[in-house]
Design an enzyme around this catalytic site. Sequence first.
Site, mmCIF file in Angstrom:
data_model
loop_
_atom_site.group_PDB
_atom_site.id
_atom_site.type_symbol
_atom_site.label_atom_id
_atom_site.label_comp_id
_atom_site.label_asym_id
_atom_site.label_seq_id
_atom_site.Cartn_x
_atom_site.Cartn_y
_atom_site.Cartn_z
ATOM 1 N N LYS A 195 0.664 -1.108 -0.010
ATOM 2 C CA LYS A 195 -0.050 0.025 0.064
ATOM 3 C C LYS A 195 0.964 1.406 -0.060
ATOM 4 O O LYS A 195 0.510 2.211 -0.885
ATOM 5 C CB LYS A 195 -0.773 0.124 1.314
ATOM 6 C CG LYS A 195 -2.132 -0.775 0.933
ATOM 7 C CD LYS A 195 -3.162 -0.598 2.094
ATOM 8 C CE LYS A 195 -4.352 -1.598 2.050
ATOM 9 N NZ LYS A 195 -5.167 -1.515 3.305
ATOM 10 N N THR B 155 -11.909 -4.312 -10.464
ATOM 11 C CA THR B 155 -12.362 -3.059 -10.746
ATOM 12 C C THR B 155 -14.117 -3.358 -10.821
ATOM 13 O O THR B 155 -14.359 -4.332 -10.738
ATOM 14 C CB THR B 155 -11.997 -2.292 -11.533
ATOM 15 O OG1 THR B 155 -12.364 -2.950 -13.129
ATOM 16 C CG2 THR B 155 -10.511 -2.371 -11.780
ATOM 17 N N LYS C 177 -18.647 -7.622 -13.008
ATOM 18 C CA LYS C 177 -19.564 -8.189 -13.801
ATOM 19 C C LYS C 177 -19.758 -7.532 -14.964
ATOM 20 O O LYS C 177 -20.491 -8.178 -15.916
ATOM 21 C CB LYS C 177 -20.865 -8.046 -12.728
ATOM 22 C CG LYS C 177 -20.891 -8.776 -11.549
ATOM 23 C CD LYS C 177 -22.320 -8.844 -11.054
ATOM 24 C CE LYS C 177 -22.179 -7.316 -10.182
ATOM 25 N NZ LYS C 177 -21.589 -7.393 -8.883
ATOM 26 N N VAL D 102 -21.707 -13.775 -9.286
ATOM 27 C CA VAL D 102 -22.858 -13.932 -8.898
ATOM 28 C C VAL D 102 -22.618 -14.704 -7.629
ATOM 29 O O VAL D 102 -22.218 -15.773 -7.403
ATOM 30 C CB VAL D 102 -23.844 -14.591 -9.820
ATOM 31 C CG1 VAL D 102 -25.474 -15.040 -9.201
ATOM 32 C CG2 VAL D 102 -23.917 -14.067 -11.279
ATOM 33 N N GLY E 287 -22.408 0.194 6.452
ATOM 34 C CA GLY E 287 -21.722 0.012 5.219
ATOM 35 C C GLY E 287 -22.060 -1.276 4.156
ATOM 36 O O GLY E 287 -21.288 -1.663 3.405
ATOM 37 N N GLU F 10 -23.823 0.465 -1.203
ATOM 38 C CA GLU F 10 -23.090 1.165 -2.008
ATOM 39 C C GLU F 10 -23.291 2.688 -1.500
ATOM 40 O O GLU F 10 -23.910 2.855 -0.876
ATOM 41 C CB GLU F 10 -23.300 1.398 -3.609
ATOM 42 C CG GLU F 10 -23.340 -0.061 -4.301
ATOM 43 C CD GLU F 10 -21.704 -0.458 -4.234
ATOM 44 O OE1 GLU F 10 -20.723 0.327 -4.420
ATOM 45 O OE2 GLU F 10 -21.496 -1.673 -4.294
ATOM 46 N N ASP G 165 -27.987 -4.304 -10.506
ATOM 47 C CA ASP G 165 -27.148 -5.211 -10.020
ATOM 48 C C ASP G 165 -27.475 -6.643 -10.179
ATOM 49 O O ASP G 165 -26.769 -7.466 -10.675
ATOM 50 C CB ASP G 165 -26.482 -4.725 -8.477
ATOM 51 C CG ASP G 165 -25.447 -5.780 -8.458
ATOM 52 O OD1 ASP G 165 -24.203 -5.776 -8.948
ATOM 53 O OD2 ASP G 165 -25.410 -6.526 -7.143
ATOM 54 N N LYS H 280 -26.489 -9.898 -12.731
ATOM 55 C CA LYS H 280 -26.307 -11.231 -12.061
ATOM 56 C C LYS H 280 -27.313 -12.107 -12.669
ATOM 57 O O LYS H 280 -26.651 -13.211 -13.084
ATOM 58 C CB LYS H 280 -26.438 -11.318 -10.400
ATOM 59 C CG LYS H 280 -25.371 -10.357 -9.915
ATOM 60 C CD LYS H 280 -25.472 -10.213 -8.257
ATOM 61 C CE LYS H 280 -24.402 -9.683 -7.681
ATOM 62 N NZ LYS H 280 -24.541 -9.515 -6.289
ATOM 63 N N GLY I 117 -19.953 -9.216 0.579
ATOM 64 C CA GLY I 117 -18.855 -8.877 1.640
ATOM 65 C C GLY I 117 -17.521 -8.866 0.910
ATOM 66 O O GLY I 117 -17.365 -9.792 0.247
#
Length: 804
Positions: free
Chosen positions: A505, A538, A562, A592, A648, A651, A662, A666, A785
């Site tokens: 990082k 990404t 996706k 998915v 959290g 989005e 979304d 899927k 997650g």
Amino acid sequence: MKILKFGGKSLSNGEGINKVVSIILDKVNHGEQIAIVVSARGNATDDLEAILAVASKNGNYKPLFEDFKKYQQYEYQDVDLSEEFNVLEKLFEGVSLIGDYSTKIKDQILSKGELLSAKLLTAILIKKGINARFTDSRELIKTDSKFGDAQPLDSLSKKNVINYFKQNNGSAVNIVTGFIGSNSKNDTTTLGRNGSNYTASLLANYLDAEELQNYTHVDGIYTANPDLVPDAKKIDHLTFNEANELANFGATILHAKTIIPLLEKNIPLRILNTFNYENKGTLITAHSNTGGIKTLSVLENVALVNLEGRGLLGKTGVDARIFRVMGDNDISVSIISQGSSERGIGLVVDADKATKAMIELEKEFENDFYSKDVNRISVTDDVSVISIIGQDLSTFHKPYTALIKNKIIPILFNNTVTGKNVSLVVKKSELHKALNVIHGEIFGVSKKINIAIFGHGLVGGTLINQILESASSIEKRKDIKLNVFAIANSKSVLLNKNGVTPNWKNEIQTSGVLYTIKDIIAFANENHLENLIAIDNTASAAFVENYIPLVENGFDLISSNKVANTLSYGFYKKLRKVLADNQKSYLYETNVGAGLPLIDTIKLLHLSGENITKIKGVFSGTLSYLFNNFSSKDVPFSDILKEAIDNGYTEPDPREDLCGNDVGRKLLILARELDLQNEFEEVAIQNLIPEHLREGNVQEFLTKLKEFDSVYDKIKRDQEPNHVLRYIGELSGDLHGDKGVLEVKLVSVPKETALGGLKGSDSFFEIYTESYGDRPIVIQGAGAGSAVTARGVFGDILRLSDKG
């Protein structure tokens, strides 16, 4: 008796010659009977050739000669080497005056390297109290008069050696000059390439030695050149036949003519390291208890001569004509491969002989050009030969498949008569990578997987840390070495061919550089990285444009993104064609259901011929959490939504979850796994956001969450008793046709059903098939997650790593 032969690097100034002296002292002190054969010290032979070349052009050779003398005398000023230096001075003067030299003169000059080496070592040993005797092999090894590559006269040389050692051996240690002999007129001759080793093996043969110990600067013979293959392992034991194959195919430490005298008498040869005396090296004997592949050998500085022509097929005498041309022009052929197609015959020859071979063959086949039997005779430069010593054709498909997987296409290959050695001709630019690919496949070393990770946010960052934390245990358990050589975001990339560190990082902040995808491909090529995987973590539609160039340049693909699978059906098919053409894989299990084995299950059912009739389920962990809690608690919808946002689970703009796109993507991905040709626009999606809240900025939207309550309180009240709300995706219709019916919608289901009993933020899928009837296959678990998704991507990495 044992014959000890020391090479030029072993005898070099400083540590080298000191080690040689200590080895000899140790042998003598332990009562071993030995004779020593020496090469010229350091780079003496090359230096003498360089001085000769300058002198022959009337150049100023004297400074070079002075440097040569300084090196040879070094710290041993009390050793008298003047005789050799004086002879050399006169010879160089003569060459300089005439401006030319003969091979006879060259042999006289080059012989001085070994004479200086033997005289110096003898003097040093005498000072150490060893009864050493300088032995000039020109008095022992009698040869023909082919200067530069003289052949020993065996019976006469043998008689001389036996008589000499009878008279002079006893307690003395004979220090014998390698590489040189003399003809019947006592003119100095040299024995050609590997000449000192040849001298040592001849002595071993004539004296029925117990063992020939060849001291070099390496620990023995390796499974491949360690300079090219870092994971190469030392081989403990080889047979003479295997060593002979190695010698024929470029192993510089051996030469075929060295092996033959030992083989005749079954005298073991041990390759040892002067600088690591305790190491037992590699033992070469007539027989070995171990079979299988032993090592990879390389021939460089070669070229491929091709004869192409349909008229050659089945025509008698073609091979005889080719080899007559080669023989008449003193051109050695190391490999010949004959094909049944238009490319008739390929010959591997030394690079400096290739043009001559082509010209002479064109002369020989001049009439065949007119009759169109021969179309073309050409030379392919910049090739190398890799020989797999001990390779059986029955298992050759493994390294060959590994090469193809890494986009290395051998130009030709052949196997020996024994069927136990296979040679491949590859482009020289691909040699390094090809060696590592083959070596990793056939020897018990870890298979190296080189990974480029794009996107290091929540999922990508978690994945990188998972890999770095698990890499060591995975290598131990599975012999797979995971090497993350690139980490990139949309702007910069961190590159390290040996793998990034846990401090990645900070390093990407301080050492990251601007890049294009071409830069990463070039980096992989320049560093000969094999088994390449590109991972897209990404959410970018723009990055998907890089998939095809990555595949075309040898990368397999893994994606949690996706987008690629939900773009137009045309792109979907194009990508799969490119994957098939390049024999690459694309895994996206996390597209998915995050870490759940959903896509694999559907693929397996579909490929096995099972008729899938319907798929439905809760595809979004976020929306699962919302409606599971809203259905079970007597609180307003906005409270549950705010709780999800605060924790959290959504989005940053919750509308990206609530709009249903979304889930629609899927669902489309699953439809395409069944070969359906639906487009995203054909998915019927129920948008959960009241129409007046769909526009505007995020901050404004977050102040109006209570405006959801009246809508969803009514939906909740209007349900039948003991029903709960679930937001599902459903694929139905004629799934044998071109297109299915894709719906994303809010439904009310009985609480006692499997779908109705869903808790927390689990994803849930039902797969209905013809065989199972109304009892679906159910897959349920954590479907969201970063840790779960990253672990799913990690699973795809390991599956790809195990493949092929």
